[in-house]
Design an enzyme around this catalytic site. Structure first.
Site, PDB file in Angstrom:
ATOM      1  N   SER A 265      -5.431   8.972  -0.744  1.00  0.00           N
ATOM      2  CA  SER A 265      -6.781   8.432  -0.566  1.00  0.00           C
ATOM      3  C   SER A 265      -7.748   9.432   0.058  1.00  0.00           C
ATOM      4  CB  SER A 265      -6.755   7.175   0.303  1.00  0.00           C
ATOM      5  OG  SER A 265      -6.264   6.098  -0.440  1.00  0.00           O
TER       6      SER A 265
ATOM      7  N   LYS B 277     -14.663  -1.548   5.710  1.00  0.00           N
ATOM      8  CA  LYS B 277     -13.844  -1.449   6.935  1.00  0.00           C
ATOM      9  C   LYS B 277     -14.448  -2.267   8.074  1.00  0.00           C
ATOM     10  CE  LYS B 277     -10.522   1.223   5.424  1.00  0.00           C
ATOM     11  NZ  LYS B 277      -9.256   0.576   5.010  1.00  0.00           N
TER      12      LYS B 277
ATOM     13  N   TYR C 275     -18.667   8.200   3.279  1.00  0.00           N
ATOM     14  CA  TYR C 275     -17.753   7.048   3.330  1.00  0.00           C
ATOM     15  C   TYR C 275     -18.463   5.786   2.798  1.00  0.00           C
ATOM     16  CZ  TYR C 275     -13.463   4.715   4.814  1.00  0.00           C
ATOM     17  OH  TYR C 275     -12.276   4.038   4.824  1.00  0.00           O
TER      18      TYR C 275
ATOM     19  N   ARG D 188       1.338   2.831 -12.458  1.00  0.00           N
ATOM     20  CA  ARG D 188       1.090   4.248 -12.170  1.00  0.00           C
ATOM     21  C   ARG D 188       1.895   4.786 -10.996  1.00  0.00           C
ATOM     22  NH1 ARG D 188      -4.923   4.737 -12.774  1.00  0.00           N
ATOM     23  NH2 ARG D 188      -4.961   5.556 -10.686  1.00  0.00           N
TER      24      ARG D 188
ATOM     25  N   GLY E 164       0.768  -1.250   0.000  1.00  0.00           N
ATOM     26  CA  GLY E 164       0.000   0.000   0.000  1.00  0.00           C
ATOM     27  C   GLY E 164       0.791   1.288   0.000  1.00  0.00           C
TER      28      GLY E 164
END
Ligand code: NAD
Ligand code: IMJ
Length: 256
Positions: A197, A164, A157, A45, A15
């Site tokens: 993010s 999550k 969200y 990318r 990540g």
């Protein structure tokens, strides 16, 4: 003197996209404690940027691993296994949902949008953990990253909150299953931080202000504060903690 010496340890950190990534904040602390770092990145990318970052920690190796494709995961672990037969630590710091699904109403989430968000942000934890476990014959420790929206309804969200919630439950389920193998699994629920993010999230600056006003510490957290808790949870200092979701949010979640 009390020191954390990880000089015999190897950490697999997923990540990292750029220097603001929470995965990078954790990698920096692990490296500071002496651990050898292996990074995986999502794809072309971000490759160049991740190569430049890896060069900042001597000995760090990087491998492409797109968690949406089993072939990519398998290829990555084939390469990781060749360079490091054994792992001690694993960091999951990956999330993705379609931008539309983070703007509109949750009730409008499509089947594909739901599938994508939970595939990348939740399923990837069990997919990667399954490959990591055989590389931890002597035990180990894993950490993933969550957000308070797993436990409360948070505007915009949306389906990421669902993802999550799954990730936090998976922390407990994996901890239960892997405890007998001396592998601990924990989760950090971080307060809002300016990362790729979080960029472009409607009202993000307002959210930072809101936290500052409400949190007992009267401020937002830093990237480094996520990094040091990552180091703590992974290290033997936290040898008695597993299945836990630990908030690193300046106390925000404790007050109304
Ligand atoms: P980031 O954008 O730097 O990290 C997210 C990572 O997910 C990126 O490196 C990206 O390349 C990776 N990713 C996305 N799709 C992928 C795929 N198919 N395969 C492999 N990797 C993929 O942002 P961040 O804020 O550091 O996010 C890291 C974690 O922290 C996420 O789980 C996020 O939900 C969580 N988190 C962030 C905040 C915040 O405010 N920034 C707060 C709490 C929790
Ligand atoms: C994300 C969306 C809505 C509200 C949000 C966030 N708040 C915070 C975040 C209040 C703090 C950041 N966060 C915790 C995340 O986990 C972000 C995940 C994310 C971000 C994007 C943006 C770009 C995109 N897809 C994404 N998928 C997941 O296209």
């Amino acid at each position: 003197m009390y020191t954390i010496d990880l000089s015999e340890k190897t950490a697999l950190v997923t990540g990292v996209a750029n220097k603001r990534s929470l995965a990078w904040a954790i990698a920096l602390e692990l490296a500071e404690a002496g651990a050898r770092i292996i990074l995986t990145y999502a794809g072309e990318r971000v490759r160049e940027g991740v190569e430049e970052l890896a060069a900042e920690i001597p000995g760090t190796e990087i491998f492409e691993c797109d968690v949406s494709r089993d072939e990519s995961i398998d290829q990555a672990f084939e390469k990781i296994g060749k360079t490091a037969p054994q792992l001690d630590y694993f960091v999951h710091s990956i999330a993705f949902a379609q931008r539309d699904d983070l703007e509109g109403k949750f009730i409008d989430t499509s089947r594909d949008g739901f599938r994508l968000a939970l595939d990348i942000s939740s399923y990837s934890m069990v997919a990667l953990a399954r490959r990591v476990v055989p590389m931890m014959p002597a035990g180990g420790s894993m950490v993933s990253l969550s957000y308070i929206a797993a436990q409360r309804a948070v505007p915009n969200y949306n389906v990421m909150g669902t993802a999550k919630a799954a990730l936090e439950q998976m922390t407990r389920q994996l901890a239960f299953e892997l405890g007998p193998e001396n592998i601990r699994v924990n989760c950090i629920s971080a307060g809002p931080l300016n990362t790729l993010s979080a960029r472009g999230i409607a009202g993000f600056t307002g959210i930072l202000k809101h936290y500052e006003g409400r949190a007992p510490l009267g401020r937002n957290i830093s990237h480094k504060e996520v990094g040091t808790v990552g180091l703590f949870l992974l290290s033997d200092l936290a040898s008695g903690i597993t299945g836990e979701t630990l908030f690193v949010d300046a106390g925000y979640h404790t007050v109304l």
